[in-house]
Design a protein around this motif. Sequence first.
Motif, short mmCIF file in Angstrom:
data_model
loop_
_atom_site.label_atom_id
_atom_site.label_comp_id
_atom_site.label_asym_id
_atom_site.label_seq_id
_atom_site.Cartn_x
_atom_site.Cartn_y
_atom_site.Cartn_z
N PHE A 144 0.81 -1.21 0.00
CA PHE A 144 0.00 0.00 0.00
C PHE A 144 0.84 1.26 0.00
O PHE A 144 0.33 2.36 -0.21
CB PHE A 144 -0.95 -0.01 1.19
N GLY A 145 2.14 1.12 0.21
CA GLY A 145 3.02 2.28 0.21
C GLY A 145 3.72 2.51 -1.11
O GLY A 145 4.43 3.50 -1.27
N LYS A 146 3.54 1.61 -2.07
CA LYS A 146 4.21 1.76 -3.37
C LYS A 146 3.57 2.86 -4.20
O LYS A 146 2.38 3.13 -4.10
CB LYS A 146 4.15 0.43 -4.15
N LEU A 147 4.39 3.48 -5.02
CA LEU A 147 3.90 4.54 -5.90
C LEU A 147 3.19 4.00 -7.12
O LEU A 147 2.35 4.68 -7.72
CB LEU A 147 5.06 5.44 -6.32
N PHE A 148 3.54 2.77 -7.53
CA PHE A 148 2.85 2.13 -8.65
C PHE A 148 3.13 0.64 -8.59
O PHE A 148 4.25 0.25 -8.32
CB PHE A 148 3.34 2.70 -9.99
N PRO A 149 2.17 -0.19 -8.86
CA PRO A 149 0.74 0.06 -9.05
C PRO A 149 0.09 0.46 -7.73
O PRO A 149 0.51 0.03 -6.67
CB PRO A 149 0.20 -1.26 -9.57
N LEU A 150 -0.94 1.24 -7.83
CA LEU A 150 -1.63 1.75 -6.66
C LEU A 150 -2.67 0.75 -6.16
O LEU A 150 -3.45 0.21 -6.95
CB LEU A 150 -2.32 3.08 -6.98
N HIS A 151 -2.64 0.50 -4.86
CA HIS A 151 -3.64 -0.33 -4.20
C HIS A 151 -3.91 0.25 -2.83
O HIS A 151 -2.99 0.73 -2.17
CB HIS A 151 -3.17 -1.78 -4.04
N ASN A 152 -5.14 0.20 -2.40
CA ASN A 152 -5.52 0.60 -1.05
C ASN A 152 -6.72 -0.25 -0.67
O ASN A 152 -7.86 0.17 -0.79
CB ASN A 152 -5.84 2.09 -0.99
N LYS A 153 -6.44 -1.46 -0.21
CA LYS A 153 -7.49 -2.45 0.00
C LYS A 153 -8.05 -2.38 1.42
O LYS A 153 -7.32 -2.23 2.38
CB LYS A 153 -6.96 -3.85 -0.27
N CYS A 154 -9.36 -2.53 1.49
CA CYS A 154 -10.03 -2.65 2.78
C CYS A 154 -9.84 -4.06 3.33
O CYS A 154 -9.66 -4.26 4.53
CB CYS A 154 -11.53 -2.39 2.62
N ASN A 155 -9.91 -5.02 2.43
CA ASN A 155 -9.75 -6.44 2.77
C ASN A 155 -9.23 -7.14 1.52
O ASN A 155 -8.89 -6.47 0.54
CB ASN A 155 -11.08 -7.02 3.26
N ALA A 156 -9.18 -8.44 1.53
CA ALA A 156 -8.64 -9.18 0.39
C ALA A 156 -9.47 -9.02 -0.88
O ALA A 156 -8.96 -9.22 -1.98
CB ALA A 156 -8.52 -10.66 0.74
N ASP A 157 -10.73 -8.64 -0.74
CA ASP A 157 -11.63 -8.60 -1.89
C ASP A 157 -11.98 -7.22 -2.41
O ASP A 157 -12.54 -7.09 -3.48
CB ASP A 157 -12.94 -9.32 -1.53
N TYR A 158 -11.67 -6.16 -1.66
CA TYR A 158 -12.14 -4.84 -2.08
C TYR A 158 -11.00 -3.82 -2.04
O TYR A 158 -10.38 -3.60 -1.00
CB TYR A 158 -13.28 -4.36 -1.17
N ASP A 159 -10.76 -3.21 -3.19
CA ASP A 159 -9.73 -2.19 -3.33
C ASP A 159 -10.41 -0.83 -3.50
O ASP A 159 -11.31 -0.67 -4.33
CB ASP A 159 -8.86 -2.51 -4.56
N LEU A 160 -9.96 0.14 -2.72
CA LEU A 160 -10.51 1.49 -2.84
C LEU A 160 -10.06 2.20 -4.11
O LEU A 160 -10.72 3.11 -4.59
CB LEU A 160 -10.13 2.33 -1.62
N VAL A 161 -8.91 1.80 -4.64
CA VAL A 161 -8.41 2.39 -5.88
C VAL A 161 -9.22 1.79 -7.03
O VAL A 161 -9.25 0.57 -7.21
CB VAL A 161 -6.91 2.11 -6.07
N PRO A 162 -9.90 2.61 -7.81
CA PRO A 162 -10.71 2.09 -8.92
C PRO A 162 -9.85 1.29 -9.91
O PRO A 162 -8.67 1.57 -10.11
CB PRO A 162 -11.27 3.34 -9.58
N GLY A 163 -10.47 0.31 -10.52
CA GLY A 163 -9.77 -0.56 -11.44
C GLY A 163 -9.23 0.13 -12.68
O GLY A 163 -8.31 -0.36 -13.32
N TRP A 164 -9.75 1.28 -13.03
CA TRP A 164 -9.31 1.99 -14.23
C TRP A 164 -8.04 2.80 -14.00
O TRP A 164 -7.39 3.21 -14.97
CB TRP A 164 -10.41 2.91 -14.75
N VAL A 165 -7.65 3.04 -12.75
CA VAL A 165 -6.56 3.98 -12.46
C VAL A 165 -5.22 3.47 -12.99
O VAL A 165 -4.53 4.17 -13.74
CB VAL A 165 -6.49 4.29 -10.95
#
Length: 149
Positions: A92-113
């Motif tokens: 979650f600290g990487k600059l790319f690819p972006l991810h900010n997951k609530c849990n294993a199944d849901y990412d707050l970062v939209p899939g198009w980003v």
Amino acid sequence: MKHILVPLGALLLLGWTLWNLWNLFRIAGGLRDGKWRHPVWWVRVFSVSLCAGLMSWLWGLFAGGLDTRKTCLYMRHENYDEAYRKARAEEFGKLFPLHNKCNADYDLVPGWVNPTIVIFAVIALAALVVLLRFAVARLLSPSRKEHQS
């Protein structure tokens, strides 16, 4: 000093964005008029693609808001898995690819980003290659004074 830099950075980003909105209009007109054969058109494409890529990256970077836990629970109505996030903190600290997951199944970062960032980076790189080609062609071509003599 920080209290000056943040508003100044925001103002510069806003100005660059407005300039690139104007450039979108000019790029479309240049396609019709054949201006794509000139370096200025490619500078516009380069700038627009960099700006759009940066805006996409910022959208993904701030997708979780200031408090990821509250965003997951109250705005997205998703389970917030603290253990999952701690186990993958470096992801979650990487600059790319972006991810900010609530849990294993849901990412707050939209899939198009992330794909959008890659697409605009490729467009910017292509425009830069074309601009370099223009520069090399200009350097290698005989000067105008030699043609007049």
